[in-house]
Write a protein that holds these residues in place. Structure first.
Motif, PDB file in Angstrom:
ATOM      1  N   MET A 103       0.690  -1.122  -0.014  1.00 27.52           N
ATOM      2  CA  MET A 103      -0.104  -0.014   0.143  1.00 27.52           C
ATOM      3  C   MET A 103       1.077   1.224  -0.006  1.00 27.52           C
ATOM      4  O   MET A 103       0.362   2.330  -0.669  1.00 27.52           O
ATOM      5  N   GLY A 104       2.001   1.191   0.648  1.00 25.67           N
ATOM      6  CA  GLY A 104       2.856   2.510   0.541  1.00 25.67           C
ATOM      7  C   GLY A 104       3.381   2.615  -0.981  1.00 25.67           C
ATOM      8  O   GLY A 104       3.591   3.744  -1.130  1.00 25.67           O
ATOM      9  N   ALA A 105       3.660   1.685  -1.687  1.00 33.45           N
ATOM     10  CA  ALA A 105       3.887   1.775  -2.976  1.00 33.45           C
ATOM     11  C   ALA A 105       2.903   1.798  -3.999  1.00 33.45           C
ATOM     12  O   ALA A 105       2.937   1.736  -5.089  1.00 33.45           O
ATOM     13  N   HIS A 106       1.626   2.274  -3.383  1.00 34.83           N
ATOM     14  CA  HIS A 106       0.274   2.472  -4.287  1.00 34.83           C
ATOM     15  C   HIS A 106       0.680   3.206  -5.487  1.00 34.83           C
ATOM     16  O   HIS A 106       0.089   3.004  -6.812  1.00 34.83           O
ATOM     17  N   PRO A 112       9.803  -4.149 -10.262  1.00 33.23           N
ATOM     18  CA  PRO A 112      11.314  -4.587  -9.782  1.00 33.23           C
ATOM     19  C   PRO A 112      11.622  -3.427  -8.726  1.00 33.23           C
ATOM     20  O   PRO A 112      12.106  -3.849  -7.601  1.00 33.23           O
ATOM     21  N   GLY A 113      11.374  -2.185  -8.985  1.00 34.39           N
ATOM     22  CA  GLY A 113      12.021  -1.340  -7.956  1.00 34.39           C
ATOM     23  C   GLY A 113      11.061  -1.697  -6.444  1.00 34.39           C
ATOM     24  O   GLY A 113      11.631  -1.457  -5.485  1.00 34.39           O
ATOM     25  N   ILE A 114       9.691  -1.783  -6.802  1.00 30.60           N
ATOM     26  CA  ILE A 114       8.865  -1.920  -5.555  1.00 30.60           C
ATOM     27  C   ILE A 114       9.384  -3.301  -4.973  1.00 30.60           C
ATOM     28  O   ILE A 114       9.463  -3.309  -3.577  1.00 30.60           O
ATOM     29  N   ALA A 115       9.501  -4.172  -5.798  1.00 32.79           N
ATOM     30  CA  ALA A 115      10.364  -5.646  -4.972  1.00 32.79           C
ATOM     31  C   ALA A 115      11.764  -5.248  -4.221  1.00 32.79           C
ATOM     32  O   ALA A 115      12.075  -5.817  -3.038  1.00 32.79           O
TER      33      ALA A 115
END
Lengths: 238, 309
Positions: A103-106, A112-115
């Motif tokens: 949710m912070g990366a919504h 790949p950056g989120i992972a």
């Protein structure tokens, strides 16, 4: 420092007939860790909420990254790089730890950056990795605070606002949380830290503002504030 | 014919329709703690639009197999209902988002009445027969009868529910919906546009409602401008029975209510010595509603996970 990341000029906030913030000026430069201290009800939380658009100001101007924020809807702030870790943490109790972080990366779409950032948060908070499949509502208070901070980092903020990260936590956990705050600051994230625990906040920050009944009464380097006798008497309990 | 198995089958079919409608109630409640009493009318309009569309195609002399005609009607009804759900939220509920909870509830009842009257103006006050386009194929199932249509309703209902659960549990939109229902302010901080999420909730619920409306009309061979009232109340009961706000609860509540109603009405005549017949079947839903509200107001699955401070 060329231009401040955040410039607040004569900010006034009123709600329910109460003037909670009565015209304050704030400036935060890139990479700074600034503390905002003051007694209960001084208007610190109101200031933070206004900075992220949860409350609309009654007057004054907020420039973030050189741009006025007045016309943004509240959900657009995080995309600009402004994120708040709210008082009381505000984790989503019936989402898992991993889902809370997502949710912070919504507002982000770079998978790949989120992972990569999730791994980074797990590296900062190994406890969260152990509990990634657990519902956030079942975490302890300290773990929830870690999750709230980790979730905020997931948005890759330019300015991270922290509201009372020590609230309701055991001293040993508070130490741990502040260690993490220093680590995040060392990575170059700019932060504005609101704290009742003024000593800890000033020991962590570069600069500090003192707020009293809706006004900024002092602004100085953290070291000078720590050495200031009036501050020691009023907030440091010495 | 075996009455028990027959009523079991009927109960499962009707129950799966209740479940589809109950999901619409429970999704909206989960996100904004509002009982959208106009949801039953969305179901009705889904049925009416489908019937009108099929009759129109038949009137134009279109030669298509029955199921394809039905599909064409559905493809017309679903967007109409979605648009209607979207509009209702925008016009009737959004201005009242910060109002006391009684205000949107009364508005919901008002919207429901307006839509009923509107449907009467468009489609008249008489029952509209469902066009006889589907061949009636009856299968024998352990001494009970089940039609192709009933099998199709049951399978489609569960496919749609499965799709909804996938959406809610596995997609970004679903995660944002769950986050919004748990803490809208913080969801906003994370960049969720709450207005979009609420609109999507109404749109998705209305699409399911439209399909359910067509199922009801096809199953009972008719539709009526007032049909949404009773079916809506029953689906609402199902949602309360399962625990309002809980998706799985809506499915369980719907199926259970269908079974209770069907089995109850099947044996009501025997139980009361012929004093009450099966046409009293509607009382079961409301006996269930009253019993749940008295003995377990949170519903069967309405218990929340313990939340520590």
């Amino acid at each position: 420092m060329s231009e401040a990341l955040l410039q607040v000029k004569d900010l006034k906030v009123a709600y329910g007939g109460i003037h909670a913030v009565k015209g304050i000026d704030l400036e935060i430069g890139h990479g700074e860790l600034v503390a905002l201290i003051g007694a209960n009800g001084a208007g610190k939380t109101t200031t933070l909420k206004t900075l992220v658009g949860m409350i609309k100001p009654a007057g004054g101007e907020i420039l973030f990254d050189g741009q006025p924020t007045a016309r943004l809807a509240s959900y657009q702030y995080v995309g600009r790089g402004l994120v708040l870790v709210p008082e009381g943490r505000g984790v989503f109790p019936r989402l898992t730890v991993a889902e809370n972080l997502l949710m912070g990366a919504h507002v982000r779409n770079d998978k790949p950056g989120i992972a990569h950032d999730i791994e980074r948060v797990y590296h900062l908070f190994p406890r969260l990795k152990e509990r990634q499949a657990q519902l956030a509502g079942t975490l302890s208070g300290g773990e929830q605070q870690m999750l709230a901070i980790g979730r905020a980092i997931m948005s890759r903020p330019k300015l991270l606002l922290l509201d009372e990260p020590s609230m309701g936590l055991a001293p040993i956990i508070v130490q741990k949380i502040f260690e993490i705050i220093r680590m995040i600051a060392a990575e170059g994230v700019t932060m504005l830290l609101v704290e009742q625990n003024a000593k800890l906040a000033l020991e962590t920050a570069n600069r500090g503002y003192v707020m009293e009944s809706g006004r900024i009464t002092l602004a100085d380097s953290a070291a000078n504030l720590l050495a200031n006798e009036a501050i020691q008497k009023a907030y440091l309990g010495e | 014919m075996d009455i028990f198995i027959q009523q079991l089958i009927n109960g499962l079919i009707v129950g799966s329709i209740y479940a589809l409608i109950a999901l619409g109630y429970t999704m909206v409640y989960g996100i904004m703690q509002l009982i959208n009493f106009a949801h039953g009318e969305i179901v009705m309009i889904g049925a009416m639009v489908t019937i009108t569309c099929i009759n129109l195609l038949l009137g134009l002399g279109v030669q298509l197999p029955g199921p394809l005609l039905l599909l064409a009607g559905l493809l017309m009804a679903i967007p109409v209902s979605m648009l209607l759900g979207f509009t209702i939220e925008r016009v009737a509920y959004r201005p009242l988002r910060r109002a006391p909870r009684l205000a949107p509830l009364i508005t919901a009842i008002g919207v429901s009445i307006v839509l009923q009257q509107l449907a009467m103006l468009i489609w008249g006050r008489n029952y509209r027969p469902f066009p006889a386009i589907l061949p009636t194929v009856v299968h024998d199932f352990y001494g009970a009868a089940i039609t192709d249509l009933q099998i199709a309703i049951f399978i489609l209902a569960f496919l749609l529910m499965g799709g909804l659960f996938f959406l809610i549990e596995r997609t970004k939109l679903g995660r944002a919906m769950r986050a919004t229902s748990q803490n809208p302010d913080v969801a906003g901080l994370m960049g969720v546009n709450i207005n979009t999420v609420i609109s999507m909730t109404f749109v998705i619920g209305s699409a399911l409602g439209a399909v359910a409306g067509v199922m009801v009309a096809a199953n009972y061979d008719q539709a009526h401008a007032y049909m949404g009232f009773m079916i809506g109340l029953k689906a609402f009961t199902a949602a309360v029975l399962g625990g309002i706000g809980n998706l799985a609860g809506a499915v369980v509540g719907g199926i259970l209510l269908g079974l209770i109603e069907s089995l109850g009405s099947g044996y009501l005549g025997d139980l009361t010595g012929g004093f009450l017949g099966s046409h009293y079947k509607d009382i079961f839903a409301f006996v269930v509603l009253i019993a749940v509200l008295i003995f377990r107001p949170s519903g069967l699955m309405g218990e929340r996970v313990a939340e520590r401070a």
